[in-house]
Design a protein around this motif. Structure first.
Motif, PDB file in Angstrom:
ATOM      1  N   TYR A   1       0.841  -1.201   0.000  1.00  0.00           N
ATOM      2  CA  TYR A   1       0.000   0.000   0.000  1.00  0.00           C
ATOM      3  C   TYR A   1       0.878   1.253   0.000  1.00  0.00           C
ATOM      4  O   TYR A   1       0.607   2.222  -0.728  1.00  0.00           O
ATOM      5  N   TYR A   2       1.935   1.229   0.814  1.00  0.00           N
ATOM      6  CA  TYR A   2       2.824   2.391   0.880  1.00  0.00           C
ATOM      7  C   TYR A   2       3.405   2.731  -0.498  1.00  0.00           C
ATOM      8  O   TYR A   2       3.631   3.901  -0.803  1.00  0.00           O
ATOM      9  N   GLU A   3       3.665   1.722  -1.313  1.00  0.00           N
ATOM     10  CA  GLU A   3       4.298   1.964  -2.610  1.00  0.00           C
ATOM     11  C   GLU A   3       3.295   2.266  -3.725  1.00  0.00           C
ATOM     12  O   GLU A   3       3.662   2.890  -4.718  1.00  0.00           O
ATOM     13  N   ARG A   4       2.041   1.829  -3.584  1.00  0.00           N
ATOM     14  CA  ARG A   4       1.106   1.930  -4.707  1.00  0.00           C
ATOM     15  C   ARG A   4      -0.049   2.900  -4.496  1.00  0.00           C
ATOM     16  O   ARG A   4      -0.766   3.205  -5.449  1.00  0.00           O
ATOM     17  N   ALA A   5      -0.256   3.395  -3.295  1.00  0.00           N
ATOM     18  CA  ALA A   5      -1.397   4.277  -3.049  1.00  0.00           C
ATOM     19  C   ALA A   5      -1.295   5.537  -3.914  1.00  0.00           C
ATOM     20  O   ALA A   5      -0.223   6.127  -4.026  1.00  0.00           O
ATOM     21  N   PRO A   6      -2.406   5.985  -4.536  1.00  0.00           N
ATOM     22  CA  PRO A   6      -2.363   7.173  -5.400  1.00  0.00           C
ATOM     23  C   PRO A   6      -2.511   8.456  -4.583  1.00  0.00           C
ATOM     24  O   PRO A   6      -3.318   8.533  -3.653  1.00  0.00           O
ATOM     25  N   PHE A   7      -1.740   9.465  -4.945  1.00  0.00           N
ATOM     26  CA  PHE A   7      -1.781  10.717  -4.195  1.00  0.00           C
ATOM     27  C   PHE A   7      -2.011  11.930  -5.098  1.00  0.00           C
ATOM     28  O   PHE A   7      -1.678  13.045  -4.741  1.00  0.00           O
ATOM     29  N   GLY A   8      -2.592  11.692  -6.261  1.00  0.00           N
ATOM     30  CA  GLY A   8      -2.924  12.809  -7.135  1.00  0.00           C
ATOM     31  C   GLY A   8      -1.895  13.025  -8.221  1.00  0.00           C
ATOM     32  O   GLY A   8      -0.690  12.966  -7.979  1.00  0.00           O
ATOM     33  N   GLY A   9      -2.387  13.247  -9.440  1.00  0.00           N
ATOM     34  CA  GLY A   9      -1.478  13.472 -10.555  1.00  0.00           C
ATOM     35  C   GLY A   9      -0.638  12.233 -10.816  1.00  0.00           C
ATOM     36  O   GLY A   9      -1.139  11.109 -10.858  1.00  0.00           O
ATOM     37  N   ASN A  10       0.657  12.422 -10.976  1.00  0.00           N
ATOM     38  CA  ASN A  10       1.549  11.286 -11.235  1.00  0.00           C
ATOM     39  C   ASN A  10       2.304  10.850  -9.992  1.00  0.00           C
ATOM     40  O   ASN A  10       3.366  10.233 -10.086  1.00  0.00           O
ATOM     41  N   LEU A  11       1.734  11.158  -8.811  1.00  0.00           N
ATOM     42  CA  LEU A  11       2.345  10.741  -7.552  1.00  0.00           C
ATOM     43  C   LEU A  11       1.759   9.410  -7.115  1.00  0.00           C
ATOM     44  O   LEU A  11       0.543   9.267  -6.989  1.00  0.00           O
ATOM     45  N   GLU A  12       2.605   8.442  -6.880  1.00  0.00           N
ATOM     46  CA  GLU A  12       2.152   7.123  -6.461  1.00  0.00           C
ATOM     47  C   GLU A  12       3.071   6.629  -5.356  1.00  0.00           C
ATOM     48  O   GLU A  12       4.284   6.526  -5.542  1.00  0.00           O
ATOM     49  N   GLY A  13       2.495   6.340  -4.228  1.00  0.00           N
ATOM     50  CA  GLY A  13       3.284   5.860  -3.109  1.00  0.00           C
ATOM     51  C   GLY A  13       3.542   6.956  -2.096  1.00  0.00           C
ATOM     52  O   GLY A  13       3.566   8.157  -2.406  1.00  0.00           O
ATOM     53  N   LEU A  14       3.736   6.510  -0.845  1.00  0.00           N
ATOM     54  CA  LEU A  14       3.861   7.446   0.271  1.00  0.00           C
ATOM     55  C   LEU A  14       5.078   8.354   0.134  1.00  0.00           C
ATOM     56  O   LEU A  14       4.993   9.558   0.376  1.00  0.00           O
ATOM     57  N   ARG A  15       6.238   7.807  -0.230  1.00  0.00           N
ATOM     58  CA  ARG A  15       7.449   8.635  -0.307  1.00  0.00           C
ATOM     59  C   ARG A  15       7.321   9.713  -1.369  1.00  0.00           C
ATOM     60  O   ARG A  15       7.765  10.853  -1.172  1.00  0.00           O
ATOM     61  N   ALA A  16       6.746   9.359  -2.501  1.00  0.00           N
ATOM     62  CA  ALA A  16       6.554  10.371  -3.540  1.00  0.00           C
ATOM     63  C   ALA A  16       5.684  11.506  -3.019  1.00  0.00           C
ATOM     64  O   ALA A  16       5.927  12.684  -3.294  1.00  0.00           O
ATOM     65  N   ALA A  17       4.660  11.154  -2.223  1.00  0.00           N
ATOM     66  CA  ALA A  17       3.747  12.167  -1.687  1.00  0.00           C
ATOM     67  C   ALA A  17       4.433  13.061  -0.664  1.00  0.00           C
ATOM     68  O   ALA A  17       4.283  14.289  -0.698  1.00  0.00           O
ATOM     69  N   THR A  18       5.175  12.470   0.269  1.00  0.00           N
ATOM     70  CA  THR A  18       5.808  13.312   1.298  1.00  0.00           C
ATOM     71  C   THR A  18       6.866  14.220   0.682  1.00  0.00           C
ATOM     72  O   THR A  18       7.021  15.370   1.092  1.00  0.00           O
ATOM     73  N   LEU A  19       7.587  13.725  -0.316  1.00  0.00           N
ATOM     74  CA  LEU A  19       8.595  14.561  -0.954  1.00  0.00           C
ATOM     75  C   LEU A  19       7.953  15.673  -1.769  1.00  0.00           C
ATOM     76  O   LEU A  19       8.435  16.813  -1.785  1.00  0.00           O
ATOM     77  N   ALA A  20       6.858  15.369  -2.450  1.00  0.00           N
ATOM     78  CA  ALA A  20       6.220  16.364  -3.308  1.00  0.00           C
ATOM     79  C   ALA A  20       5.426  17.395  -2.516  1.00  0.00           C
ATOM     80  O   ALA A  20       5.405  18.575  -2.880  1.00  0.00           O
TER      81      ALA A  20
ATOM     82  N   SER B   1      -9.701   9.600  -2.639  1.00  0.00           N
ATOM     83  CA  SER B   1     -10.227  10.335  -3.800  1.00  0.00           C
ATOM     84  C   SER B   1      -9.126  11.271  -4.284  1.00  0.00           C
ATOM     85  O   SER B   1      -9.195  12.491  -4.109  1.00  0.00           O
ATOM     86  N   PRO B   2      -8.070  10.711  -4.873  1.00  0.00           N
ATOM     87  CA  PRO B   2      -6.859  11.497  -5.155  1.00  0.00           C
ATOM     88  C   PRO B   2      -7.083  12.673  -6.097  1.00  0.00           C
ATOM     89  O   PRO B   2      -6.454  13.715  -5.931  1.00  0.00           O
ATOM     90  N   ALA B   3      -7.958  12.533  -7.070  1.00  0.00           N
ATOM     91  CA  ALA B   3      -8.169  13.643  -7.998  1.00  0.00           C
ATOM     92  C   ALA B   3      -8.879  14.805  -7.322  1.00  0.00           C
ATOM     93  O   ALA B   3      -8.560  15.976  -7.557  1.00  0.00           O
ATOM     94  N   ALA B   4      -9.870  14.482  -6.457  1.00  0.00           N
ATOM     95  CA  ALA B   4     -10.669  15.529  -5.822  1.00  0.00           C
ATOM     96  C   ALA B   4      -9.987  16.127  -4.602  1.00  0.00           C
ATOM     97  O   ALA B   4     -10.309  17.248  -4.203  1.00  0.00           O
ATOM     98  N   ARG B   5      -9.036  15.390  -4.001  1.00  0.00           N
ATOM     99  CA  ARG B   5      -8.450  15.854  -2.738  1.00  0.00           C
ATOM    100  C   ARG B   5      -6.993  16.299  -2.879  1.00  0.00           C
ATOM    101  O   ARG B   5      -6.301  16.444  -1.879  1.00  0.00           O
ATOM    102  N   ARG B   6      -6.532  16.495  -4.081  1.00  0.00           N
ATOM    103  CA  ARG B   6      -5.167  16.995  -4.246  1.00  0.00           C
ATOM    104  C   ARG B   6      -5.050  18.363  -3.601  1.00  0.00           C
ATOM    105  O   ARG B   6      -5.760  19.308  -3.979  1.00  0.00           O
ATOM    106  N   PRO B   7      -4.170  18.526  -2.632  1.00  0.00           N
ATOM    107  CA  PRO B   7      -4.106  19.822  -1.950  1.00  0.00           C
ATOM    108  C   PRO B   7      -3.644  20.955  -2.855  1.00  0.00           C
ATOM    109  O   PRO B   7      -4.000  22.115  -2.610  1.00  0.00           O
ATOM    110  N   ASP B   8      -2.872  20.642  -3.901  1.00  0.00           N
ATOM    111  CA  ASP B   8      -2.410  21.703  -4.789  1.00  0.00           C
ATOM    112  C   ASP B   8      -3.484  22.100  -5.792  1.00  0.00           C
ATOM    113  O   ASP B   8      -3.320  23.106  -6.495  1.00  0.00           O
ATOM    114  N   ARG B   9      -4.574  21.335  -5.877  1.00  0.00           N
ATOM    115  CA  ARG B   9      -5.660  21.650  -6.811  1.00  0.00           C
ATOM    116  C   ARG B   9      -6.955  22.017  -6.083  1.00  0.00           C
ATOM    117  O   ARG B   9      -7.729  22.832  -6.581  1.00  0.00           O
ATOM    118  N   ASN B  10      -7.212  21.392  -4.960  1.00  0.00           N
ATOM    119  CA  ASN B  10      -8.467  21.616  -4.232  1.00  0.00           C
ATOM    120  C   ASN B  10      -8.172  21.603  -2.741  1.00  0.00           C
ATOM    121  O   ASN B  10      -8.392  20.612  -2.039  1.00  0.00           O
TER     122      ASN B  10
END
Length: 677
Positions: free
Chosen positions: A159-178, A201-210
């Motif tokens: 889950y840590y590696e595959r969870a979607p976090f909006g846009g082309n971010l996938e995985g927890l580390r990508a999210a914390t760094l971005a 709901s990664p598309a609707a909850r992206r903090p940089d978009r909504n």
């Protein structure tokens, strides 16, 4: 109502399949998708910190996640909010599934989800849908199979590696760094809650978009965390007042040239560990950009730092800006062949010390000299007369070093460079005396290796970018000669306004002002600096001492607060004045050089050497340059003395060959042989 009916139907189909085929056999026969997804290639520094990452094939940022390096607060919040019985069920939470189905039937809409974290992982592994009966059934079956073959921690790791976090971010580390610009090892309650909320709901909850939707979802996670005791109510309240990131941060892109090189050299590897120090690398990349500001839009810079005791590279700055096309920033100037200017002179002197040709206090001539058709000049066109070898190197005089190179032979200089680990390129393939003045192709890496070898008391320094074994070093110079060179170089004053630290350093400027160099070392580190245009175009007014040397001293200042002392002299070092040296070492004379007159010495303007002249009543003599008064001689006999005029009329001495000479007030002479008819 329809979605609730679909959910109920899925349950019936699932139960029917289990009865028909046998539950255990049905689960065991499940084909698992690949569990190790493609992850970003990462380049790490010496402490495991990210220097550079690359997107995977589909353009996503998907970085591997080590569960041991994730703040425990995140999985605690995740389980509390998404699947509170995660550690007790076998892949499907039947109670949650039944509750969700009942709520959907009563309310005519989905009120709560019944998916477990394991089912979410199953969907992520196959990029499946959530609303179709077949998809839901496949997730349930795959979740049961995953639970039988993996531990709970391994499922969470997926889950840590595959969870979607909006846009082309996938995985927890990508999210914390971005979103936060940091690794997930230490998270605040507000950060952890936002990371739990986004994947639902990664598309609707992206903090940089909504930002508003992301804030509402985060606060719900905080409320659940407080209700279940994961965090205290006071902590949840404080976290709700914290703002959320409204912009994505760029991923680390330090040492881009080295990162690209490591990836191309080993394309199968997904993890590259280096010896670099990320903080130092970042600081020196900024220094390189600052160094060329105002010099010219096309001028670049390169800096290389190594621990000469181990050979480990601590920073490798290949240009003044990797994406600066005006400066050809994509070219790695630490590996580009350039003329080294005067930076090879210390090696020539060290070889001369080893051969017994000279000592730092040996006297050597800095007068015009010619070697066949080659007549070197000093950079400023002036001559210093008789100087010590120490002074000749500190002043970077050309004529003394060419005389030493002539006595040694250019091939010996090239052999020493190769022992130092350099790969010299000779224009035309045949080395001449000009190699001592930069008539050769070398890289910044080569020069750092050479000076690192001087710092290591004459032993070859390997240049290591990744941890690993080091080869047995070769001997470049004796320990005594290496120390003598370092002692001379450490006597060169720092550039104006630089820190008053003691470095053994040398500057260099290539022909036509194409390259400005400065290489130096203290008791532990060696640093090389290059400034110029990557395309080889001259940079008017670019001198190593003015451009590169200040950057060298600034680089040392950013590396550590003060320089480390150079080693003491070895036991066999002769610490003597010129007068105390053995007679053969007191003065050096060139082997094949012929001293030529200085530029302002007297010259016979008329008659020219070899002329045939009709003998008349008188012979006109003319002298150019020189210092009056002049003495004129014919066949060695003074014929005019103390003449202040530059033209005299000499009574014809008869016919035949005559040797005419003129001597100025400083004892400098010019001669010409003529035939009178």
């Amino acid at each position: 109502m329809r979605r609730g009916a679909i959910l109920g139907l899925a349950l019936l189909l699932f139960a029917g399949a289990a009865v028909r085929d046998g539950f255990d056999g049905w689960v065991e026969a499940t084909a698992l998708p690949p569990l190790a997804p493609e992850t970003s290639v990462e380049v790490l520094d010496r402490e495991g910190r990210l220097l550079r990452a690359f997107t995977v094939g589909d353009g996503r940022w998907r970085l591997r996640a080590d569960a041991a390096r994730i703040d425990p607060l995140y999985p605690a919040m995740l389980v509390a909010h998404e699947d509170k019985r995660f550690f007790r069920h076998s892949g499907i939470d039947w109670r949650a599934m039944a509750r969700a189905a009942g709520q959907a039937l009563r309310h005519g809409r989905v009120v709560s989800g019944g998916s477990t974290l394991t089912m979410q992982v199953a969907r992520l592994l196959e990029d499946g849908t959530t609303g179709q009966v077949g998809g839901k059934l496949r997730q349930m079956r795959l979740a049961l199979a995953l639970e039988r073959r993996l531990s709970k921690r391994e499922i969470l790791a997926l889950y840590y590696e595959r969870a979607p976090f909006g846009g082309n971010l996938e995985g927890l580390r990508a999210a914390t760094l971005a979103y936060f610009g940091k690794e997930p090892g230490r998270l605040t309650p507000a950060e952890a809650a936002l990371l739990v909320a986004i994947p639902q709901s990664p598309a609707a909850r992206r903090p940089d978009r909504n930002a508003s939707a992301a804030t509402v979802a985060r606060n719900r996670v905080l409320a659940r965390a407080a209700a279940t005791g994961v965090i205290a109510p006071e902590a949840a309240h404080a976290a709700r007042t914290t703002g959320i990131p409204t912009q994505r941060r760029a991923f680390s892109a330090f040492a881009p040239h080295l990162a690209e090189r490591l990836r191309s050299e080993n394309p199968q590897a997904t993890l590259h560990r280096t010896t670099l120090d990320r903080d130092l690398q970042a600081s020196l990349e900024t220094l390189a950009r600052d160094a060329v500001r105002g010099v010219g839009a096309h001028v670049s810079a390169a800096i290389l730092v190594a621990d000469h005791q181990t050979g480990e590279v601590l920073a490798a700055v290949g240009s003044a800006g990797y994406r600066d096309d005006r400066r050809d920033g994509w070219i790695d100037m630490t590996r580009a062949l350039r003329s080294p200017g005067s930076t090879l002179k210390p090696l020539v002197y060290g070889l001369a010390f080893d051969e017994g040709l000279a000592h730092p206090e040996t006297l050597i001539e800095d007068h015009p000299v010619a070697f066949g058709g080659y007549a070197p000049l000093n950079f400023d066109g002036a001559f210093r007369g008789t100087v010590t070898v120490r002074r000749a190197l500190q002043l970077s005089l050309n004529i003394p070093v060419v005389m030493l190179t002539d006595a040694l032979g250019p091939p010996r200089l090239l052999a020493a460079l190769r022992r130092a680990g350099a790969d010299p390129q000779i224009p035309g393939g045949v080395p001449g005396l000009a190699v001592a003045l930069g008539g050769i192709g070398l890289t910044l890496e080569d020069l750092v290796r050479l000076y690192g070898g001087l710092a290591r008391r004459g032993r070859e320094m390997p240049l290591l970018y990744s941890p690993g074994p080091t080869p047995t070093p070769r001997r470049i110079l004796s320990e005594r000669a290496a120390w003598q060179v370092g002692s001379i170089l450490s006597g060169i004053a720092p550039p104006p306004y630089a820190a008053r630290i003691r470095l053994a350093y040398k500057t260099g400027t290539s022909y036509g002002h194409r390259d400005a160099w400065s290489i130096g070392y203290d008791g532990r580190h060696v640093i090389g600096v290059w400034i110029g245009r990557p395309d080889g175009t001259p940079v008017p007014g670019a001198f190593g001492g003015e451009l590169a040397a200040p950057v060298l001293f600034q680089a040392f200042g950013r590396l550590k607060p003060q320089a480390e002392p150079l080693p003491p002299p070895p036991d066999d070092a002769l610490l003597l004045s010129t007068a105390g040296l053995p007679a053969p070492l007191r003065n050096f004379r060139p082997r094949d050089g012929v001293f030529a007159p200085s530029p302002d010495a007297p010259k016979l303007a008329f008659p020219p050497d070899g002329a045939e002249i009709e003998a008349g009543e008188g012979l006109a003599l003319k002298v150019r340059d020189g210092t009056p008064p002049f003495t004129w001689l014919a066949n060695g006999t003074p014929v005019v003395v103390r003449a202040r005029a530059r033209e005299v009329l000499l009574e014809t001495p008869g016919t035949g060959f005559v040797e005419l000479s003129v001597i100025d007030a400083n004892g400098r002479a010019a001669r010409a042989g003529v035939r009178l008819r």
